[in-house]
Design an enzyme around this catalytic site. Structure first.
Site, PDB file in Angstrom:
ATOM      1  N   GLN A   4       0.859  -1.177   0.000  1.00  0.00           N
ATOM      2  CA  GLN A   4       0.000   0.000   0.000  1.00  0.00           C
ATOM      3  C   GLN A   4       0.900   1.234   0.000  1.00  0.00           C
ATOM      4  OE1 GLN A   4      -2.217   1.604   3.552  1.00  0.00           O
ATOM      5  NE2 GLN A   4      -3.944   0.731   2.414  1.00  0.00           N
ATOM      6  N   TYR A  77      -5.951  11.104   3.814  1.00  0.00           N
ATOM      7  CA  TYR A  77      -4.564  11.253   3.380  1.00  0.00           C
ATOM      8  C   TYR A  77      -4.520  12.149   2.143  1.00  0.00           C
ATOM      9  CZ  TYR A  77      -2.634   7.713   6.570  1.00  0.00           C
ATOM     10  OH  TYR A  77      -2.201   7.022   7.663  1.00  0.00           O
TER      11      TYR A  77
END
Length: 148
Positions: A4, A77
């Protein structure tokens, strides 16, 4: 096993980034503890660098044997901030309407695909909604999925 890949954006704590970056210079993350500073807006050159860093990291993942990569565009994010009209107040190519706000994610995906080849799996972690009034909605999510 997939890697990720993320960038915390304005959610970078002061201990990591004294001056976090975001799509726009919006208020700091409002969580208790005072661990976050107010972000500054990314410059155009820094946005280009973000794209290259995602691509570089994906290439390392492929080279070191990961079976795929997931681009993290959720949970507040950086890429999620760019998609959200509350945190992305830019105009021009990286802001404005949803197509403009989705452009960075789409640019990253296209650049990663170009570097890693057609057969290498790429996933995207995407919010279905950020549950903020006026923010990234379920309808926005469906539109971004269609663009992807």
């Amino acid at each position: 096993i997939w890697m990720q890949i993320s960038h915390a954006g304005r959610q970078s704590q002061k201990a990591i980034a004294a001056e976090p970056v975001a799509p726009s210079a919006v208020g700091k993350v409002a969580l208790p503890g005072g661990r976050f500073a107010a972000p500054r807006a990314l410059s155009a050159a820094e946005i280009d660098d973000v794209v290259e860093r995602f691509v570089h990291t994906a290439a390392i993942a492929q080279k070191t044997g990961f079976d795929g990569v997931q681009i993290h565009a959720a949970h507040g994010y950086l890429l999620s901030e760019v998609l959200n009209p509350l945190t992305n107040r830019r105009t021009g190519q990286w802001g404005g309407d949803l197509a403009g706000r989705a452009r960075l994610l789409l640019t990253i995906i296209a650049a990663v695909r170009a570097r890693l080849g057609a057969a290498y799996p790429i996933g995207v972690k995407l919010n279905s909604s950020d549950f903020q009034k006026g923010g990234f909605s379920f309808e926005d999510c469906l539109a971004v999925v269609a663009l992807l």
